[in-house]
Scaffold this active site. Structure first.
Site, PDB file in Angstrom:
ATOM      1  N   GLU A 337       0.834  -0.932   0.159  1.00 15.86           N
ATOM      2  CA  GLU A 337      -0.035   0.043  -0.166  1.00 15.86           C
ATOM      3  C   GLU A 337       0.824   1.202   0.008  1.00 15.86           C
ATOM      4  OE1 GLU A 337      -1.320   3.244   0.979  1.00 15.86           O
ATOM      5  OE2 GLU A 337      -2.022   2.490   2.988  1.00 15.86           O
ATOM      6  N   CYS A 371      -3.397   8.353   3.940  1.00 19.71           N
ATOM      7  CA  CYS A 371      -2.766   7.839   2.385  1.00 19.71           C
ATOM      8  C   CYS A 371      -4.253   8.029   1.423  1.00 19.71           C
ATOM      9  CB  CYS A 371      -2.447   6.598   2.695  1.00 19.71           C
ATOM     10  SG  CYS A 371      -3.664   5.410   3.759  1.00 19.71           S
TER      11      CYS A 371
END
Length: 631
Positions: A337, A371
């Protein structure tokens, strides 16, 4: 029927317990009452047993002194992770030199020294991996019921100690209490709840469908623990980023070695310490959870270890690529990720005032260090000016500071945004903003480092609004990870979709508009892993959903059944459905040594036609060919 209900709801009025003076009295009356109370007693005992075996177990974990807002420590000028190199008195008293590496832990909002931690080297990392491996042998034999009890105990502790946990996260990362509550507490509680309610369902043995040829077989998939897995996580949410991979890994029956960010090792060790305490109270070996903190040059001891069976990485694209390359040493599977450049497409005729608060939270939550934060606001040209004015007015009023810095009067000032984790990237951010202005962008609010007047920390960046950014400009292509709202115009929806898909990233996105059907159509055209319609980031609060991205945002998923199963080895097992009646045997025409190549081919050819030909007549011909070949 009336008599039946009367007996059910008023049994004592209808019973003659002593069977006297009633010619209709029966022993059945006594048995009815005895059976009812016996059943109730059995249920009571069973319920108490279930609660004793499965209910959450309370435990205590001492609070760190630094979590107290009135705590004070030495202020480190220009604090950084290596401040101990030019200020040796920051090192522990037992420090004996010898070339050992340390990491300076400090509060970025106030530059207060927290501690100096001994960094792991390759040897200590290998030792921790081996301890985890040894502890996992027994842990993998635990039942789902036992693992759920661990999750329930952790959830109970977290809910009861949420303010303390938020303060610890604030002290180590500079964020606000509200940011900690939203990004640390709520998300972690959501994941624990999902594991408790649905984790076993995701890992339970599955029976899969079969075909006609295999109809006498039973096909199943079992999900076995991998062994020892690893998670290398970022610093933006120290509680959640540590607990999330830990609880998923141990629920799947694994042990885990967590590589914490150097920036938040102080808080991470305390958060993981709570899990250790929980495991110990419940009678399990706490060695199934190991914490590693090291400098990057030592990380390959983890990423190249043959004992690590899976790696979850959350961080930058640059480091993620290095992790993925190192993992090829032993073909270790990796989930990456790597962040993103998440767009929010604002369709024509959207009520800007209605959604402006969500956009503010999406951009400035955790000072932009998120994020799945909104990095680009893509707005129709006709509504651009209105949105720009709304945002500049609201952003100019944002207050920065530390929630753990009481005033002389004894109260804590209300702040909207905390500090960033460090000021290492400030020069890059300022350069990107300056270059955007050179290319025609408008910056009326913010744009540079914020020199705070009351907090000692030097990690504050002004809340910024960049208007009229060009879609292909550097600032519109690079992940900012900062409190910067970026506005981009579009003239038609196809152009908006092109702009949204026009970066190397593809993590999350949002689509806002007055017509949900149109929003969904646009969402389906976006190249990313997750989309919220008329909302921001809510796909992560539903932990039944997979989390991850495409393109340079990484691959693989954590969260949901997909993420939990990625931490296991799916094993297919095929057995006989009726072993006493039907089992596989090799027809003589196919048995070695083959007697006739022609007849053996005719047999297989006819079998294929029988099973898969289009139409019953063709299949019947296949049966005739099959029968003929067997003669």
């Amino acid at each position: 029927m009336h008599s039946l209900f009367y007996v059910l709801f008023h049994p004592l009025n209808t019973l003659n317990l002593w069977l006297e003076d009633d010619p209709n009295a029966s022993i059945v009356d006594v048995l009815y009452l005895f059976t009812t109370f016996s059943a109730f007693g059995i249920w009571l005992v069973f319920d108490r047993y279930q609660k004793a075996v499965n209910s959450a177990v309370p435990f205590r974990h001492p609070a760190p002194e630094a979590a107290d807002p009135n705590w004070h420590s030495r202020v480190i000028p220009n604090a950084n992770l290596r401040s101990h190199l030019h200020m040796p008195d920051l090192l522990p008293l037992q420090f004996g030199g010898g070339g050992r590496d340390y990491i300076t832990c400090f509060d970025p909002a106030n530059n207060l020294h927290l501690t100096s931690v001994l960094a792991d080297d390759a040897r200590s990392i290998e030792a921790k991996i081996k301890r985890a491996k040894n502890a996992q042998i027994k842990w993998c034999e635990t039942s789902f019921s036992e693992r759920r009890r661990v999750m329930r105990s952790l959830l109970k502790w977290l809910v009861e100690n949420q303010e303390l946990c938020a303060r610890v996260a604030c002290r180590d990362s500079g964020k606000t209490m509200v940011d900690a509550a939203l990004g640390e507490i709520l998300t972690t509680c959501s994941k624990l709840e999902w594991l408790i309610n649905h984790g076993e369902r995701a890992l339970r043995t599955e029976t899969r469908y079969s075909n006609l040829m295999m109809s006498y077989k039973k096909s199943q998939v079992i999900y076995e623990p991998k062994g020892v897995v690893s998670a290398i996580v970022s610093w933006n949410y120290p509680l959640h980023n540590a607990w999330s991979p830990i609880i998923a890994s141990i629920f799947a029956g694994n042990a885990i070695v967590l590589k914490a960010s150097e920036h938040v090792i102080w808080s991470t060790e305390w958060f993981v310490g709570a899990i250790h305490k929980c495991l110990e109270v419940l009678g399990y070996d706490a060695d199934i959870v190991q914490t590693v903190c090291c400098w990057p040059d030592q990380a390959e001891a983890l990423t190249k270890s043959p004992l690590i069976k899976h790696i979850t990485f959350i961080g930058s694209e640059e480091v993620g690529r290095k992790v993925a390359m190192a993992a090829t040493e032993h073909l270790t599977p990796v989930t990456l990720e790597l962040g993103g450049k998440d767009p929010a497409i604002i369709l024509p005729d959207t009520d800007l005032q209605k959604w402006s608060s969500i956009w503010m939270r999406g951009v400035f939550q955790n000072s932009g260090q998120n994020c799945i934060g909104i990095e680009r606001l893509i707005v129709h040209s006709e509504q651009y000016d209105e949105l720009y004015n709304i945002l500049t007015d609201r952003v100019a009023k944002l207050r920065f500071g530390s929630v753990l810095a009481p005033t002389r009067e004894g109260y804590i000032n209300t702040v909207d945004c905390g500090s960033m984790i460090s000021n290492d990237r400030f020069s890059v951010l300022e350069e990107l903003i300056f270059q955007a202005q050179e290319d025609g962008a408008t910056v009326d609010v913010g744009g540079k480092e914020l020199l705070h007047t009351s907090c000692e920390g030097r990690s504050y960046f002004q809340a910024t609004v960049v208007g009229d950014a060009k879609p292909n400009s550097r600032i519109a292509q690079a992940e900012l990870f900062a409190p910067i709202a970026l506005l981009i115009r579009y003239d038609d929806i196809d152009e908006a979709i092109t702009i949204a898909n026009g970066t190397r990233y593809g993590l999350g996105a949002s689509v806002f508009g007055p017509h949900q059907d149109l929003c969904i159509e646009v969402a389906k055209e976006l190249h990313c892993g997750m989309v919220s319609v008329n909302d921001f980031g809510v796909f992560y609060l539903n932990q039944d959903l997979p989390f991850g991205g495409t393109k340079s945002s990484g691959y693989g998923r954590f969260g949901g059944p997909e993420g939990l199963r990625s931490l296991t080895n799916p094993k297919a097992i095929v057995t006989d459905r009726w072993p006493s009646f039907v089992q596989t045997s090799i027809p003589k025409v196919l048995d070695y040594p083959i007697r006739s190549l022609v007849r053996s081919w005719d047999f297989v050819h006819g079998l294929t036609i029988l099973l898969y030909a289009d139409g019953y007549r063709a299949r019947f011909n296949g049966l005739l060919q099959l029968t003929k070949a067997c003669r």
